[in-house]
Enzyme design. Structure first.
Site: not given
Length: 327
Positions: A154-155
């Site tokens: 994820d970011k």
């Protein structure tokens, strides 16, 4: 017959960012909204994208900028639009972004992904992604699926990722992940005090029917398993090590929230900003697998970024990553 005029020799909008297209409004266009006229002039673009060009001042009626999509066009008026490519069409372009390369040979890359770096282009993030950086770092990756990316973080999750540099490597790495032959260990901080030992969380994960941006434990989802090992607890928080057996979207975040212990800082899944963390307390600290071509065992460990390291020490004062057996 609609008579379009164009600048001679210009390429398509995807290759040239400043194609100018002109037309004289025909009788059947009289009274049409400006955005509807643009759809007739440039049907390869969506209406919403063309409305964006109007708002940017890139559309002219009789030589004057027209900035209202609802403006009515009169027969005989000159309509001009400067066509710009969509953000999505520009997504798969090389960008020279810094990469923290941990290992590289002719077959694969292992990188330490920083917090904030999006792995793959998506709405809202059509540039500045890991994929863009890979296309610049290894130009031949343009011929590979997803530029060689075989799994994602994820970011706001930091840590280790592997990337294939050849089709043979991409295929082998993807199979190794699917066959659960890749060891992926994460360090995390969660809300609440978890009991000691290792807990296997097996719960299907699918798209949350109530929110398109969330995943959820759902009977119609895909099978998923995360092993969670308790390491230390303090101040109402627990430091854990998580091992992925599958790789579903947001898997660790969803599973921990499902058992009542959301990640610190993970506001999407019920976590709160604590311990100085503004993002989810999750770091991919260890990655171990066999080389996809040579077969030799590879193992990589990377410490967490400063924000998570500081928060970790507040909960697990005497335990550093690697000082515990894998779950």
């Amino acid at each position: 017959m609609i008579d379009f005029e164009g600048d001679d020799g210009l390429e398509s909008p995807a290759a040239n960012e400043h194609e100018v297209r002109r037309a004289l409004a025909q009788g059947d266009w009289h009274g049409w909204r400006l955005d509807k006229v643009l759809v007739a002039m440039a049907p390869e673009f969506s209406r919403s994208h063309l409305q964006g060009l109007i708002e940017q001042g890139l559309v002219f009626l009789d030589g004057a900028a027209a900035t209202l999509a609802s403006r009515k066009v009169k027969a005989g008026q000159s309509v001009q639009v400067e066509l710009r490519p969509t953000a999505e069409s520009l997504a798969f372009r090389a960008e020279h972004l810094a990469l923290q390369v941990v290992f590289e040979d002719a077959h694969l890359l292992v990188i330490d992904k920083p917090v904030g770096l999006v792995v793959h282009p998506a709405p809202g993030h059509w540039s500045g992604t890991l994929l863009n950086a890979l296309l610049a770092h290894h130009p031949d990756s343009v011929h590979l699926p997803r530029a060689g990316i075989v799994h994602r973080l994820d970011k706001d999750t930091s840590g280790l990722m592997m990337v294939g540099k050849t089709l043979q490597s991409v295929t082998a790495l993807s199979r190794a992940i699917a066959n659960r032959e890749v060891q992926r260990l994460y360090m995390a901080l969660v809300h609440g005090v978890m009991p000691s030992g290792v807990r296997a969380v097996e719960a299907r994960i699918g798209r949350d029917p109530a929110s398109r941006i969330r995943m959820a434990v759902h009977p119609a989802g895909r099978s998923a398993r995360t092993d969670v090992q308790t390491l230390a607890s303090a101040q109402g928080f627990t430091a854990v090590c998580c091992r992925l057996h599958t790789g579903r979207t947001h898997q660790i975040r969803v599973h921990l929230a499902h058992i009542g212990h959301p990640l610190v800082g993970d506001r999407l899944y019920g976590g709160a900003v604590e311990l100085g963390l503004e993002r989810q307390a999750l770091h991919a600290w260890k990655l171990a697998f066999d080389h996809p071509i040579l077969g030799e065992p590879l193992e990589f460990v990377r410490p967490p970024p400063e924000d998570l390291a500081k928060a970790w020490q507040a909960v697990a004062t005497d335990i550093a990553p690697g000082d515990w057996p894998a779950p």
